[in-house]
Every structure is written in structure tokens, then in C-alpha cells.
Design an enzyme around this catalytic site. Structure first.
Site, PDB file in Angstrom:
ATOM      1  CG  LEU A   1      -1.909   1.179   1.299  1.00 26.95           C
ATOM      2  CD1 LEU A   1      -2.743   1.313   0.036  1.00 26.95           C
ATOM      3  CD2 LEU A   1      -2.798   1.038   2.525  1.00 26.95           C
ATOM      4  CG  HIS A   2       2.790   2.655  -3.127  1.00 21.58           C
ATOM      5  ND1 HIS A   2       2.461   1.359  -3.477  1.00 21.58           N
ATOM      6  CD2 HIS A   2       3.102   3.280  -4.306  1.00 21.58           C
ATOM      7  CE1 HIS A   2       2.569   1.207  -4.783  1.00 21.58           C
ATOM      8  NE2 HIS A   2       2.941   2.359  -5.308  1.00 21.58           N
ATOM      9  CG  LEU A   3      -2.021   6.808  -1.551  1.00 19.77           C
ATOM     10  CD1 LEU A   3      -1.923   6.353  -0.098  1.00 19.77           C
ATOM     11  CD2 LEU A   3      -3.242   7.724  -1.724  1.00 19.77           C
TER      12      LEU A   3
END
Length: 408
Positions: free
Chosen positions: A247-249
Site C-alpha cells: 500500500l502506497h500513494l
């Protein structure tokens, strides 16, 4: 792209320390099993994280300096594009100083200089940018088989980042509402532009690349901490251009405005619109104030989950922009949050001139080769982008489903 107005700041040009929200400061308490940080002598910048051995000889998660902020640090009206000499915020100064420091220390896969940029002739005004080094030097995307692939501890993930790649940890105190989960801010070692960072919601939790409301809300708050009109945050889902299933933005400084910042959206319901500006229509959400970030984050993630249930991939972009009806229609600017629904693609597609992720859907085309950059036309670029999209009747039917879902 045009250089950032903040490029004149040196790596050490961070905010003068002051007590309270908005400054970087160490944790008040640390156990002996958690990592420590140290400050570079003579520097006001973020501390350099250290790694601490834990039981079994393994290294614990890096624990960098905290950037503690409160609602008073939100920049509710960012500088306009016509005001290049406006003062950067504390967040901008710390982020860009740390990013430049890591570039000088050789922590990126390539040295990023000014990138050739041109606007393709045509009504959509796509922005093409030549970035040959990113294409040649970036880590190959991980193979993905489905929208629901679990986290794979054997593949590259963000627990493997070098400690010096981390800039700081974002943590909010005070209102409005409960604080979002803290976000680690790390350099993107294969950057699209100066200041390109990763926003990581507690990597040690090892969550797959599926957007969550707490993660999105933290990223939206980061967008409000910047005074730069082009700072935006985004998300690429599995099957939608994500290269790492952890999970990353992304946080990114754009060098020029895009049409989607002010174009009016068609209403689909009380909390949803359809924005047709740019190369790809997107579902539209709007946060006029910090108090709206939590409900907007929940709504976007409910919509994204609905897309996944229908076998569709998604991309998300949040940027400063005008109210849904466009400029001059009453109400101030806020955050526009765009959700694209698309056919999932697992692996490269033969004959595709470029990969399509959130930047391409928004109208920014990072291109891998000089002949393509020189010769591509708007018609060719739109064809490459739109082959991933839904037909108009299917898109409108999906919009009706989402509007009903968000009203329930």
C-alpha cells in the site's frame, strides 16, 4: 516542465524550529526495540533514521523524524499559478530540502535534471514529458495476476527501503475529527519530477495495494499542507499501473496546471459527479474544507471497492481545484478527488506506446523515448489511453450505481 518556484532553496533550507504543530520533532518515547533517529550536525533538516537490531538479529522498521502538524498548518488557499514567487509552506520546505539532500547523496536511481516538455497540439492539451532515464533505470513492475493479489513478503516491498530514503513521518494532532493513520514520506527512487515522493501508511503492516480510507485521508491532508498549486497526491491500483503490491500513494509537484483543475463536472448525485475534461472521464468528488476530507475519503474508497467487485481497476488523483460547477460559480477552491474506472491490465500490453496510470489519465504523459516524444500526436495518445476505458453506456450505468451506493 517549468522549474518549481521553490528550486532556489538549498538542501538545508528548512523552517525555523518552533514549538507546536507543523515542525519536525523526535518521538517523546521509544522502546529499546524501536529504531532511533539522529540529526545531521549543523542542519535544521529532518533527522537521518537509524536501524536498530531486534530479537533474532533482524532489523526493525526505520523510524524517522516526525513532522507533527495541526489544522492550523493547512494551506486553505494555495498560491495561484500566476504567483511563482509565493512562499512555500513549512511542509514544502522540509520535503524539498530532504529530497534535494538525497539527490545530492546519490540515493536515487538516476540524477533528475530539467525534462523536455511540450504541449501536444489539439483540444485536450496533453502535456508530454521526456523521461528516458525513468524508463531505463526504474525497478521493473511486479507481476500481478488479479485485483485481489495478496501482499507477497518475498517480492520487493517498502519495508526494504534504505533508512536514508525516508524523509519524515507525518502525524496530525488535534481536529477536525480523529487523526488519520501516520504516513511515512519517502523518496521515489525513480522520480517523475523534483519532489516526487511515496506516501506509505505504516509499511510494517504489509497491506496490499488496495486503497483504504485512513490512507487516503492522510494523503489528502498532505495535499493541504502544501502551498504549491501543483502539489497533488495519487494512487494506482492493481491492474491500473501499480508497480509494487504494497500500500502506497504518490505525492508529486506538477509544473503547470491541467484542465481538470477547473472544468465543470456533471452531477450524478448529491456526492458524486462526472468530469469529462482531459483524456479520460473520471468520477468526481469535492472536499471544500478540511472537515470534508473524512467523508470524501470514505466515499472514494466505497466507490473503489465497488469497482473492484465489478472486476474493474482504478486510479485516483487529488489536486487543488474549483468547485464542481467550475470557476466563478460561488464557493472557494478545495480539493478535487478524481476516480477513474478502467479495464484491468496485468503486465505490459504488446504495441502499447506507453503505460497508462494516473498521470496519463490526468493528461500528463511521461514518455520513455525521444522519437516517441517528438512525434506522438494527440490522436495517438488519446487512442492509447482510451483503450483502457469503459464504453460510454457502461460508464454511465456504473455512475448510477455509485450514486445510489453513496446515498445509502
Amino acid at each position: 516542465m517549468a522549474p518549481l518556484p521553490y528550486a532556489r532553496h538549498s538542501p538545508a533550507a528548512t523552517a525555523t524550529a518552533r514549538p507546536g504543530a507543523g515542525q519536525t520533532r523526535p518521538h517523546a518515547q521509544r522502546s529499546s526495540a524501536r529504531p532511533r533517529t539522529r540529526r545531521i550536525p549543523g542542519s535544521a533538516g529532518p533527522a537521518v533514521p537509524e536501524m536498530t537490531a531486534v530479537a533474532g538479529g533482524e532489523l526493525s522498521e526505520p523510524n524517522p523524524e516526525e513532522f507533527v502538524y495541526g489544522e492550523e498548518d493547512f494551506v486553505l488557499q494555495a498560491a495561484g499559478w500566476g504567483d511563482p514567487d509565493s512562499a512555500p509552506s513549512r511542509f514544502d520546505r522540509v520535503l524539498l530540502a530532504g529530497w534535494s539532500d538525497r539527490m545530492e547523496r546519490g540515493l536515487f536511481r538516476y540524477r533528475l535534471g530539467p525534462l523536455p516538455t511540450r504541449v501536444l497540439p489539439g483540444p485536450v492539451r496533453l502535456v508530454a514529458q521526456l523521461n528516458e532515464q525513468r524508463s531505463a533505470e526504474r525497478r521493473p513492475p511486479q507481476p500481478v495476476c488479479s485485483l485481489r493479489d495478496p501482499f507477497d513478503p518475498g517480492a520487493f516491498n517498502f519495508t526494504r527501503l534504505r533508512p536514508a530514503e525516508l524523509l519524515f513521518r507525518l502525524r496530525r494532532t488535534g481536529g477536525p475529527g480523529p487523526p488519520p493513520d501516520p504516513l511515512l514520506v519517502a523518496i521515489n527512487a525513480s522520480p517523475l519530477e523534483r519532489g516526487h515522493v511515496l506516501l506509505l501508511p505504516e509499511p510494517a503492516r504489509r497491506l496490499p495495494q488496495v486503497l483504504t480510507a485512513p490512507a487516503l485521508r492522510g494523503a489528502l491532508e498532505a495535499a493541504l499542507l502544501s502551498a504549491h498549486p501543483g502539489f497533488c497526491v495519487g494512487f494506482n491500483g492493481l491492474g491500473g499501473g501499480a508497480s509494487v503490491n504494497h500500500l502506497h500513494l504518490h505525492g508529486l509537484y506538477l509544473g503547470r496546471p491541467l484542465p481538470l483543475e477547473e472544468a465543470p463536472a456533471e452531477p450524478l448525485g448529491p456526492h458524486l459527479g462526472l468530469l469529462r475534461a482531459g483524456p479520460a472521464p473520471a468520477f468526481f468528488f469535492f472536499a471544500p474544507s478540511p472537515a470534508a476530507l473524512e467523508p470524501v475519503s470514505r466515499a472514494v474508497c466505497r466507490a473503489a471497492e465497488h469497482l473492484a467487485g465489478a472486476g474493474l481497476a482504478c486510479n485516483v488523483l487529488a489536486t487543488r481545484g474549483d468547485p464542481p460547477a467550475g470557476p466563478g460559480t460561488g464557493g472557494g477552491r478545495g480539493l478535487r478527488v478524481l476516480l477513474w474506472a478502467r479495464r484491468p491490465l496485468f503486465g505490459p500490453k504488446a504495441g502499447e506506446p506507453f503505460a497508462v496510470a494516473l498521470c496519463e489519465l490526468a493528461g500528463l504523459l511521461p514518455l520513455p523515448a525521444e522519437p516517441l516524444y517528438r512525434d506522438i500526436t494527440e490522436v495517438q495518445a488519446l487512442s492509447a489511453i482510451r483503450q483502457h476505458l469503459l464504453p460510454e453506456p457502461e460508464l454511465l450505468h456504473l455512475g448510477g450505481e455509485l450514486a445510489r451506493l453513496l446515498e445509502s
